[in-house]
Design an enzyme around this catalytic site. Structure first.
Site, mmCIF file in Angstrom:
data_model
loop_
_atom_site.group_PDB
_atom_site.id
_atom_site.type_symbol
_atom_site.label_atom_id
_atom_site.label_comp_id
_atom_site.label_asym_id
_atom_site.label_seq_id
_atom_site.Cartn_x
_atom_site.Cartn_y
_atom_site.Cartn_z
ATOM 1 N N GLY A 118 43.817 58.231 92.843
ATOM 2 C CA GLY A 118 42.212 58.329 94.221
ATOM 3 C C GLY A 118 41.704 59.154 92.464
ATOM 4 O O GLY A 118 42.397 59.934 92.223
ATOM 5 N N CYS A 172 50.058 58.519 90.517
ATOM 6 C CA CYS A 172 48.724 59.767 89.745
ATOM 7 C C CYS A 172 48.287 60.639 90.861
ATOM 8 O O CYS A 172 49.393 61.246 91.045
ATOM 9 C CB CYS A 172 47.208 58.393 89.939
ATOM 10 S SG CYS A 172 46.670 58.941 88.820
ATOM 11 N N TYR A 173 46.878 60.405 91.433
ATOM 12 C CA TYR A 173 46.804 61.524 92.725
ATOM 13 C C TYR A 173 48.173 61.519 93.373
ATOM 14 O O TYR A 173 47.947 62.514 93.666
ATOM 15 C CB TYR A 173 45.852 60.639 93.386
ATOM 16 C CG TYR A 173 45.080 62.090 93.986
ATOM 17 C CD1 TYR A 173 44.063 63.008 94.104
ATOM 18 C CD2 TYR A 173 45.456 61.616 95.742
ATOM 19 C CE1 TYR A 173 43.658 64.097 95.221
ATOM 20 C CE2 TYR A 173 45.082 62.092 96.704
ATOM 21 C CZ TYR A 173 44.344 62.911 96.788
ATOM 22 O OH TYR A 173 44.083 63.860 97.645
ATOM 23 N N HIS A 222 50.481 54.859 85.675
ATOM 24 C CA HIS A 222 49.827 54.000 87.326
ATOM 25 C C HIS A 222 51.612 53.038 86.660
ATOM 26 O O HIS A 222 51.162 51.595 85.788
ATOM 27 C CB HIS A 222 48.610 53.124 86.552
ATOM 28 C CG HIS A 222 47.759 53.967 87.132
ATOM 29 N ND1 HIS A 222 47.653 53.990 88.805
ATOM 30 C CD2 HIS A 222 47.054 55.430 86.699
ATOM 31 C CE1 HIS A 222 47.118 55.059 89.303
ATOM 32 N NE2 HIS A 222 46.357 55.643 87.777
ATOM 33 N N GLU A 226 52.096 50.384 88.429
ATOM 34 C CA GLU A 226 51.446 48.925 88.599
ATOM 35 C C GLU A 226 50.515 47.746 88.116
ATOM 36 O O GLU A 226 50.395 47.206 88.140
ATOM 37 C CB GLU A 226 51.138 49.178 90.199
ATOM 38 C CG GLU A 226 49.276 49.930 90.271
ATOM 39 C CD GLU A 226 49.578 51.430 89.873
ATOM 40 O OE1 GLU A 226 50.704 51.814 89.715
ATOM 41 O OE2 GLU A 226 48.500 52.721 90.625
ATOM 42 N N SER A 230 34.930 25.496 103.665
ATOM 43 C CA SER A 230 34.566 25.370 102.644
ATOM 44 C C SER A 230 34.830 24.090 101.661
ATOM 45 O O SER A 230 34.405 23.388 100.471
ATOM 46 C CB SER A 230 34.577 26.571 101.773
ATOM 47 O OG SER A 230 35.616 26.927 100.688
ATOM 48 N N GLY A 231 36.524 23.715 101.748
ATOM 49 C CA GLY A 231 37.520 23.275 101.565
ATOM 50 C C GLY A 231 37.678 23.476 99.690
ATOM 51 O O GLY A 231 38.734 23.261 99.437
ATOM 52 N N GLY A 232 37.560 25.056 99.712
ATOM 53 C CA GLY A 232 38.186 25.890 98.867
ATOM 54 C C GLY A 232 39.391 26.385 99.118
ATOM 55 O O GLY A 232 40.157 25.957 100.781
ATOM 56 N N VAL A 233 40.353 26.558 98.317
ATOM 57 C CA VAL A 233 41.565 26.645 98.692
ATOM 58 C C VAL A 233 41.893 27.379 99.326
ATOM 59 O O VAL A 233 42.555 27.897 100.548
ATOM 60 C CB VAL A 233 42.488 27.787 96.971
ATOM 61 C CG1 VAL A 233 43.389 28.246 97.805
ATOM 62 C CG2 VAL A 233 41.967 26.996 95.825
ATOM 63 N N ASP A 234 40.929 28.585 99.226
ATOM 64 C CA ASP A 234 40.993 29.999 100.776
ATOM 65 C C ASP A 234 40.727 29.814 102.255
ATOM 66 O O ASP A 234 41.516 29.926 102.840
ATOM 67 C CB ASP A 234 40.316 31.412 100.365
ATOM 68 C CG ASP A 234 40.460 31.383 98.693
ATOM 69 O OD1 ASP A 234 41.211 31.459 98.258
ATOM 70 O OD2 ASP A 234 39.483 31.831 98.877
ATOM 71 N N SER A 235 39.825 29.269 102.442
ATOM 72 C CA SER A 235 39.518 28.978 103.347
ATOM 73 C C SER A 235 40.116 27.646 103.898
ATOM 74 O O SER A 235 40.366 27.591 105.096
ATOM 75 C CB SER A 235 37.744 28.126 103.561
ATOM 76 O OG SER A 235 37.561 27.191 102.922
ATOM 77 N N SER A 236 40.741 26.589 102.603
ATOM 78 C CA SER A 236 41.367 25.691 103.323
ATOM 79 C C SER A 236 42.937 26.250 104.092
ATOM 80 O O SER A 236 43.334 25.930 105.349
ATOM 81 C CB SER A 236 42.101 24.558 103.214
ATOM 82 O OG SER A 236 40.716 23.722 102.043
ATOM 83 N N LYS A 283 44.605 36.126 95.025
ATOM 84 C CA LYS A 283 44.472 33.944 95.072
ATOM 85 C C LYS A 283 46.110 33.038 94.572
ATOM 86 O O LYS A 283 46.426 32.285 95.352
ATOM 87 C CB LYS A 283 43.321 33.591 94.050
ATOM 88 C CG LYS A 283 42.932 32.145 93.463
ATOM 89 C CD LYS A 283 42.106 32.168 94.307
ATOM 90 C CE LYS A 283 41.324 32.124 94.374
ATOM 91 N NZ LYS A 283 39.549 31.638 95.457
HETATM 92 P P1 XMP Z 1 33.717 37.395 90.221
HETATM 93 O O1 XMP Z 1 32.846 36.431 89.081
HETATM 94 O O2 XMP Z 1 33.802 38.487 91.264
HETATM 95 O O3 XMP Z 1 35.224 36.571 90.966
HETATM 96 O O4 XMP Z 1 34.620 37.561 88.506
HETATM 97 C C1 XMP Z 1 36.360 36.860 91.230
HETATM 98 C C2 XMP Z 1 36.357 35.105 91.970
HETATM 99 O O5 XMP Z 1 36.080 35.285 93.580
HETATM 100 C C3 XMP Z 1 35.540 34.512 92.952
HETATM 101 N N1 XMP Z 1 34.080 34.460 94.117
HETATM 102 C C4 XMP Z 1 33.819 33.877 95.095
HETATM 103 N N2 XMP Z 1 34.290 33.310 95.966
HETATM 104 N N3 XMP Z 1 32.884 34.262 97.048
HETATM 105 C C5 XMP Z 1 34.343 33.618 97.032
HETATM 106 O O6 XMP Z 1 34.901 32.606 98.567
HETATM 107 C C6 XMP Z 1 32.287 34.623 97.181
HETATM 108 O O7 XMP Z 1 30.322 35.388 97.410
HETATM 109 C C7 XMP Z 1 32.571 34.753 95.478
HETATM 110 N N4 XMP Z 1 32.279 35.459 94.308
HETATM 111 C C8 XMP Z 1 33.117 35.040 93.483
HETATM 112 C C9 XMP Z 1 35.173 33.829 91.208
HETATM 113 O O8 XMP Z 1 35.238 31.948 91.666
HETATM 114 C C10 XMP Z 1 36.235 33.910 91.077
HETATM 115 O O9 XMP Z 1 37.166 33.102 91.227
#
Ligand code: XMP
Length: 513
Positions: free
Chosen positions: A55, A82-83, A169, A171, A223-229, A369
């Site tokens: 910190g 660290c802290y 650190h 980590e 959104s169809g992206g990895v996270d929301s899927s 991720k």
């Molecule tokens: P940056 O541009 O911040 O991106 O270095 C890091 C990772 O996050 C993704 N990214 C987002 N994902 N909503 C999301 O779900 C967002 O608003 C957003 N902004 C960046 C980016 O594609 C990369 O994988």
């Protein structure tokens, strides 16, 4: 969840989730909690070990974050970093001072590997330091087990009380044997067996979600992206048809993505989901008209998403919960911890102040991720989806510098599709961390056929990263880049120049906005 838990108490350092992630990599479940976590709650959680993070503060300042001394007397092993190491010293009666010489960056550390913390670690390692204060005198009962030329207590231990501390650190990637040191702590000091796996996270999360949602209705922003899927499939396994996935086709997606997402999550796909596709291109383009400032774009897109989801929820009726696929880097960069705001990730800092849902559920909020991908595989999501290119929630709205228009969106979509196609043809798609095309706001003079052009420059970006918190430039062969550039200027109207972004993160970010 497996009862083997290690908790990280957050004192405001940059690497708090990284510590948790490293512990999880040792197959021990680990969660981050604020340093104010009640001692009664800690007893109840019964962790096998506690880690105090770093910190920015000085332990002797009155307003500095401090936990009570009692934590050190619970009989639960504690590692201070660290802290956190200075705090253990301070709470145990040692002396912490401002060091005559600060240490930042890679530092040579002499290790006494008779300490169980440094078992099988060489006598000399390079470790990552970042401090101006140091432990000047160890508390009674402690002994020094690492030093640097300017730091007399680079690590200390009190074996009887199971208290350990490192000024450096372990980590971060730059610390040699850092993972070994953390695994020594969790296995040799805390006595963990390492039985936790990502499948335990998945099972436990499904169970918890089921309990939380009860008979309620849930809307998932897909959104169809990895996270929301991954979030959608978790919820679907937890509450089945109580879940409705709403997919906003807002005109800021990649080329053909709307249809691709529908093919997977829609009625003809492998999942038995309530799926609603909302075509809302004009609505989003309208809201973004004339807006050039990236944070403002993010806020507008974030707000519009929420309003749209609220409208859909109203149509469904009695929806209490909104699910988002927020992951840890989104949270940290939106500045919701103590760290500075880098940008408002649309599903975090981009949220409007008033949101008409009883609760927002973010089951992946503490994962990175690559951990989300592991969870996706555990859930049986097809690999081509799990290993898709990450794509930000605000889409190409944040890959266009300057005003977003439908024409510019089509340029980015077409250029990006060509780029992705050529990267795949060159067999590079699996090895690159993230790559995409973006549109600069720069127009310049070119010559095509016999005529003058005054068109846009597309920028290509490619980085390698595992956690998306930092990234380095990916070196794409020139012939591949040349082919992509030539196809883009030939096939995409309105572009006469293609540039390659050679910057890492930091100092840039991965996205180009
Ligand atoms: P940056 O541009 O911040 O991106 O270095 C890091 C990772 O996050 C993704 N990214 C987002 N994902 N909503 C999301 O779900 C967002 O608003 C957003 N902004 C960046 C980016 O594609 C990369 O994988």
């Amino acid at each position: 969840m497996d009862k083997e838990l290690v908790i990280v108490l957050d004192f405001g350092g940059q690497y708090n989730q990284l510590i948790a992630r490293r512990v999880r990599e040792c197959n021990v479940y680990c969660e981050v909690h604020p340093y104010t976590l009640d001692i009664g709650k800690i007893r109840e959680m019964n962790p096998k070990g506690i880690i105090f993070t770093g910190g920015p503060d000085s332990v002797y300042n009155e307003e500095s974050p401090r936990c009570g001394k009692e934590i050190l007397g619970l009989g639960i092993p504690v590692l201070g970093i660290c802290y956190g190491s200075q705090l253990i010293a301070y709470l145990s009666g040692g002396k912490v001072k401002t060091a005559p010489v600060s240490e930042f960056g890679k530092t040579e550390v002499n290790i006494d590997n008779s300490s169980v913390l440094f078992q099988d670690v060489p006598g000399n390692i390079i470790a990552w330091m970042s401090h101006t204060d140091y432990i000047a005198e160890v508390p009674e009962g402690f002994r020094i087990c690492a030093t640097t030329p300017v730091c007399p207590v680079a690590a200390m231990e009190c074996k009887e009380k199971k208290l350990y501390a490192t000024q450096f650190h372990p980590e971060v990637m730059h610390t040699q044997q850092g993972t070994k040191i953390l695994s020594n702590f969790v296995y040799n000091v805390c006595g963990c067996t390492g039985s936790w796996k990502m499948s335990s996270f998945v099972d436990e999360t499904i169970k918890n979600l089921r309990e939380k949602v009860g008979n309620g209705k849930v809307l998932c922003a897909l959104s169809g992206g990895v996270d929301s899927s991954v979030a959608a499939v978790l919820l679907s396994k937890a509450v089945g048809k109580q879940l409705t996935c709403v997919f906003a086709d807002h005109g800021l997606l990649r080329k053909n993505e709307g249809d691709e997402v529908e093919a997977v999550f829609g009625p003809d796909g492998p999942y038995d989901l309530n799926f609603i596709r909302v075509n809302c291109q004009e609505r989003f383009y309208g809201k973004l008209k004339g807006v050039t400032e990236p944070e403002q774009k993010r806020k507008i897109i974030g707000e519009e998403f929420i309003r749209l989801f609220e409208e859909e929820a109203k149509k469904i009726g009695a929806v209490d919960f909104l699910v988002q696929g927020t992951i840890y880097p989104d949270v940290i960069e939106s500045g919701l911890g103590k760290s500075a705001v880098i940008k408002s990730h649309h599903n975090v800092g981009g949220l409007p102040e008033c949101v008409n849902f009883k609760e927002i559920i973010e089951p992946l909020r503490m994962l990175f991720k690559d951990e989300v991908r592991k969870a996706g595989i555990e859930l049986g999501i097809p690999e081509h989806l799990v290993f898709r290119q990450p794509f930000p929630g605000p889409g190409i709205g944040i890959r266009i510098i300057g005003e977003v228009t439908a024409d510019k969106c089509h340029i980015v979509q077409d250029a990006d599709a060509i780029y992705r196609e050529e990267i795949a043809k060159a067999g590079l798609d699996k090895s690159l961390g993230q790559y995409f095309a973006a549109l600069t706001n720069m127009r310049s003079v070119g010559v095509m056929g016999d005529g003058r052009t005054y068109d846009y420059a597309v920028v290509l970006r490619a980085v390698n990263t595992s956690d998306f918190m930092t990234a380095e430039l990916a070196q794409i062969p020139w012939d591949v880049l040349g082919k992509v550039a030539s196809r883009i200027v030939n096939e995409v109207k309105g572009v006469n120049r293609v540039l390659y972004d050679c910057t890492g993160k930091p100092p840039a970010t991965i996205e180009f906005e």
